[in-house]
Each structure stands twice: as C-alpha cells, then as structure tokens.
Scaffold this motif. Structure first.
Motif, PDB file in Angstrom:
ATOM      1  N   UNK A 113     -23.938  42.554  16.391  1.00  0.00           N
ATOM      2  CA  UNK A 113     -24.706  41.519  15.693  1.00  0.00           C
ATOM      3  C   UNK A 113     -25.747  40.923  16.626  1.00  0.00           C
ATOM      4  N   UNK A 114     -25.348  40.658  17.883  1.00  0.00           N
ATOM      5  CA  UNK A 114     -26.303  40.064  18.824  1.00  0.00           C
ATOM      6  C   UNK A 114     -27.429  41.041  19.156  1.00  0.00           C
ATOM      7  N   UNK A 115     -27.124  42.319  19.208  1.00  0.00           N
ATOM      8  CA  UNK A 115     -28.157  43.326  19.459  1.00  0.00           C
ATOM      9  C   UNK A 115     -29.258  43.270  18.403  1.00  0.00           C
ATOM     10  N   UNK A 116     -28.913  42.879  17.183  1.00  0.00           N
ATOM     11  CA  UNK A 116     -29.876  42.869  16.081  1.00  0.00           C
ATOM     12  C   UNK A 116     -30.680  41.579  15.998  1.00  0.00           C
ATOM     13  N   UNK A 137     -25.386  40.887  29.219  1.00  0.00           N
ATOM     14  CA  UNK A 137     -26.694  41.512  29.470  1.00  0.00           C
ATOM     15  C   UNK A 137     -27.562  41.568  28.217  1.00  0.00           C
ATOM     16  N   UNK A 138     -26.943  41.555  27.041  1.00  0.00           N
ATOM     17  CA  UNK A 138     -27.727  41.583  25.799  1.00  0.00           C
ATOM     18  C   UNK A 138     -28.575  40.323  25.703  1.00  0.00           C
ATOM     19  N   UNK A 139     -27.978  39.156  25.988  1.00  0.00           N
ATOM     20  CA  UNK A 139     -28.749  37.912  25.920  1.00  0.00           C
ATOM     21  C   UNK A 139     -29.884  37.912  26.927  1.00  0.00           C
ATOM     22  N   UNK A 140     -29.607  38.339  28.149  1.00  0.00           N
ATOM     23  CA  UNK A 140     -30.653  38.367  29.173  1.00  0.00           C
ATOM     24  C   UNK A 140     -31.823  39.243  28.723  1.00  0.00           C
ATOM     25  N   UNK A 141     -31.514  40.396  28.136  1.00  0.00           N
ATOM     26  CA  UNK A 141     -32.563  41.289  27.652  1.00  0.00           C
ATOM     27  C   UNK A 141     -33.310  40.670  26.474  1.00  0.00           C
ATOM     28  N   UNK A 142     -32.580  40.024  25.571  1.00  0.00           N
ATOM     29  CA  UNK A 142     -33.216  39.375  24.421  1.00  0.00           C
ATOM     30  C   UNK A 142     -34.149  38.254  24.878  1.00  0.00           C
ATOM     31  N   UNK A 143     -33.730  37.490  25.873  1.00  0.00           N
ATOM     32  CA  UNK A 143     -34.574  36.418  26.393  1.00  0.00           C
ATOM     33  C   UNK A 143     -35.869  36.985  26.970  1.00  0.00           C
ATOM     34  N   UNK A 144     -35.774  38.122  27.660  1.00  0.00           N
ATOM     35  CA  UNK A 144     -36.979  38.762  28.199  1.00  0.00           C
ATOM     36  C   UNK A 144     -37.930  39.178  27.081  1.00  0.00           C
ATOM     37  N   UNK A 145     -37.371  39.522  25.910  1.00  0.00           N
ATOM     38  CA  UNK A 145     -38.181  39.983  24.780  1.00  0.00           C
ATOM     39  C   UNK A 145     -38.619  38.851  23.867  1.00  0.00           C
ATOM     40  N   UNK A 167     -21.854  34.483  33.678  1.00  0.00           N
ATOM     41  CA  UNK A 167     -22.456  34.423  32.348  1.00  0.00           C
ATOM     42  C   UNK A 167     -23.449  33.275  32.201  1.00  0.00           C
ATOM     43  N   UNK A 168     -22.981  32.046  32.428  1.00  0.00           N
ATOM     44  CA  UNK A 168     -23.815  30.875  32.128  1.00  0.00           C
ATOM     45  C   UNK A 168     -25.043  30.806  33.027  1.00  0.00           C
ATOM     46  N   UNK A 169     -24.831  30.842  34.322  1.00  0.00           N
ATOM     47  CA  UNK A 169     -25.953  30.688  35.259  1.00  0.00           C
ATOM     48  C   UNK A 169     -27.021  31.774  35.095  1.00  0.00           C
ATOM     49  N   UNK A 170     -26.663  33.065  34.988  1.00  0.00           N
ATOM     50  CA  UNK A 170     -27.713  34.078  34.788  1.00  0.00           C
ATOM     51  C   UNK A 170     -28.495  33.890  33.491  1.00  0.00           C
ATOM     52  N   UNK A 171     -27.822  33.449  32.432  1.00  0.00           N
ATOM     53  CA  UNK A 171     -28.522  33.256  31.155  1.00  0.00           C
ATOM     54  C   UNK A 171     -29.483  32.077  31.225  1.00  0.00           C
ATOM     55  N   UNK A 172     -29.074  30.990  31.883  1.00  0.00           N
ATOM     56  CA  UNK A 172     -29.977  29.847  32.046  1.00  0.00           C
ATOM     57  C   UNK A 172     -31.176  30.258  32.904  1.00  0.00           C
ATOM     58  N   UNK A 173     -30.917  31.016  33.969  1.00  0.00           N
ATOM     59  CA  UNK A 173     -32.011  31.482  34.834  1.00  0.00           C
ATOM     60  C   UNK A 173     -32.978  32.378  34.074  1.00  0.00           C
ATOM     61  N   UNK A 174     -32.478  33.090  33.049  1.00  0.00           N
ATOM     62  CA  UNK A 174     -33.323  34.000  32.261  1.00  0.00           C
ATOM     63  C   UNK A 174     -34.114  33.271  31.179  1.00  0.00           C
ATOM     64  N   UNK A 175     -33.830  31.964  30.981  1.00  0.00           N
ATOM     65  CA  UNK A 175     -34.613  31.199  30.003  1.00  0.00           C
ATOM     66  C   UNK A 175     -33.820  30.544  28.896  1.00  0.00           C
TER      67      UNK A 175
END
Length: 307
Positions: A113-116, A137-145, A167-175
C-alpha cells in the motif's frame, strides 16, 4: 529481429529469409506496416520498398508512455464502473468499506500500500510494529520523489532507541514532518486521502493481531479529521530555519529531543552519549539561551522561533 540480423532488405527478400509461403506475405506486409507505425523501421530513401531498422529508444519510450496512459485509463474506467455498480446495487452497502487482514500477510499489505502512495501519507506512529520496527526505505524513497509525509509519534516510539535510530531519524532527515504526543489515539496511516490502515495497539494485538483497511467512506473522513486535530496539538520534533546556524549538530539534536518531552536518560541513550556528556551540552545550551532550566530553554526556543 530478422531485419536486425539481415539488415536493410525488400519485403520479398525478407519473406524468403523467413521461409514464408506466398499466402503468409500479406501477414508480413501488415507486420511491417505496424513496425513503421511504431517507428521501429523505416523505408529507404533510394528504394521505397527496402525496409531499414531504426534505433529503437525513442519509439520504445513513446510506446511505454502510450501503454501507461492506456493502463491508467483502463484503471479509472474499472474503478468508475465498480463505483457505479455499488451505487446501483446498494447505495448503503457497508461490507466493502472495511477489509480485515490477518496473519503473516499483514506486513506485505503495509509495504504494498505504501509503495502505491503518490502525494501524501499521514501517520500515527506507535508500537507494536507489524514490520518489526525495521527501517523504512520506501518512505525515504517516496520523500525523495516529492511525496509529503506528516507523522505524529507517540512518546513510546521515540523512547525506543533502536527504532529511533533506524527508522525515525533517517525519515526526518529525508524530509518527513514529525510531531509528538504523549500517546496517539489510534495506530493509523492514511494514503492519498483514499485509503487508511488501522493497526492494533499493544493490548489489542495480544488477542487479535489484525489490520483494518478502510476504503473511501465517512469513516475515512473521520479518521482524517482525527489526524488533523491531533497534528495541530502535537509538538514539532525538528527545528525550523530560524535556529542559529552556529548551533552545532549535537545541540540541534538535543533541542529536538528536548521538545519531545523524553527524559534526560532517554536523550542520552538516543544520542549514544553519557549522562555527564549530555549535562555538559545542556549547560552550554542554557548559557547560550540565558536559561537555568529545561523549561526556560524551551520557552526561549519557542519565543525565538527555533521550534
């Protein structure tokens, strides 16, 4: 493929090379016409009957875009047809509004679902985790897109040092836009305002490990409203652009964690430093802010628009 092997040739030569019967030549003529239409072959300027292969990149890209557009149209037509069917058969039907997923397929459903997701993801984040609290990693990639993520974390999620670092810190760093509440009202993720997943809390998971998928309905609207209300009252977990640029990365992270309300012991653990080292950094921050306590420091940060 035959043209690529043989090179430029007339239809008759190609038919002989393919060992085709005379009655099959009409089929070959149609296939050549289709290849010309797709831009994969052309005819020679000196001999209009000679067929020449063309570099395929542009033609294949055009074909891929065309097929994608056709697939989207078919998808939308199917969705509209099914919605029309539901309205005509039973306007008040509720059995399709909520889907229950159980067992080992839960994690796979969450990732799929998150991939979509295409535009926005809203989330209440709290343990336990069907994905075992692993990285996302899906969220990090989605944030980049360009997909927007707004997440309200429970205090218990932040206090989990392993989950915070992986999980939390890398996602915040990604936006990711992150906020915190002492507790969240429900474990919830909303995708593109069109679908929501609701997970069980600690107590519920002990007796009923399942996942609810909520489709467009008044229930989905209510869940979205619940998230927006909680978002407005939650505390930001990251500093904004007005924080002094001279502030060190360590001091920035300490301020962010202080805003979450977790204890000094938890902050030291999350940062991987000793309590004594943390106390020294806190003294430096207090000196900079002209404060004596955590409360005064938080007040200074708020008044100056750091948080």
């Amino acid at each position: 493929m035959a043209l690529l092997a043989i090179g430029p040739c007339r239809q008759e030569s190609l038919a002989r090379d393919l060992d085709q019967e005379q009655e099959q030549e009409q089929d070959l003529e149609g296939e050549l016409a289709q290849l010309r239409k797709l831009g994969l072959i052309t005819v020679s300027g000196t001999d209009v009957c000679q067929h020449v292969p063309v570099e395929p990149t542009i033609a294949l890209e055009y074909l891929a875009h065309a097929r994608t557009a056709e697939l989207r149209q078919s998808h939308q037509a199917a969705v509209n047809a099914y919605r029309g069917y539901r309205r005509s058969v039973s306007p008040q039907a509720t059995e399709n509004l909520v889907e229950v997923v159980t067992g080992p397929s839960i994690a796979e459903h969450i990732w799929n679902i998150e991939e979509a997701a295409e535009t926005q993801v809203l989330r209440f984040d709290s343990p336990p985790y069907h994905t075992h609290g692993s990285a996302n990693p899906i969220e990090v990639e989605k944030l980049k897109n360009g997909v927007e993520y707004r997440v309200v974390y429970s205090k218990s999620a932040i206090e989990n040092s392993a989950y915070y670092s992986i999980n939390i810190q890398p996602c915040i760093a990604a936006g990711e836009h992150a906020r915190i509440l002492p507790t969240v009202p429900v474990k919830l993720t909303i995708f593109d305002q069109r679908l929501a997943i609701v997970s069980m809390s600690f107590v519920e998971a002990e007796v009923n490990d399942s996942l609810l998928i909520v489709h467009p309905s008044s229930l989905l609207s209510a869940l979205t409203g619940l998230f927006e209300t909680s978002w407005r009252t939650a505390l930001p977990m990251h500093l904004n652009e007005r924080v002094p640029s001279a502030l060190s990365p360590m001091h920035r992270r300490i301020l962010e964690l202080l805003a979450t309300g977790v204890t000094d012991e938890t902050i030291a653990e999350l940062l991987g430093v000793s309590r004594r080292t943390l106390s020294r950094h806190l003294e430096q921050l207090n000196t900079r802010a002209g404060s004596l306590t955590r409360f005064q420091m938080a007040l200074h940060a708020t008044r100056n628009g750091w948080i």
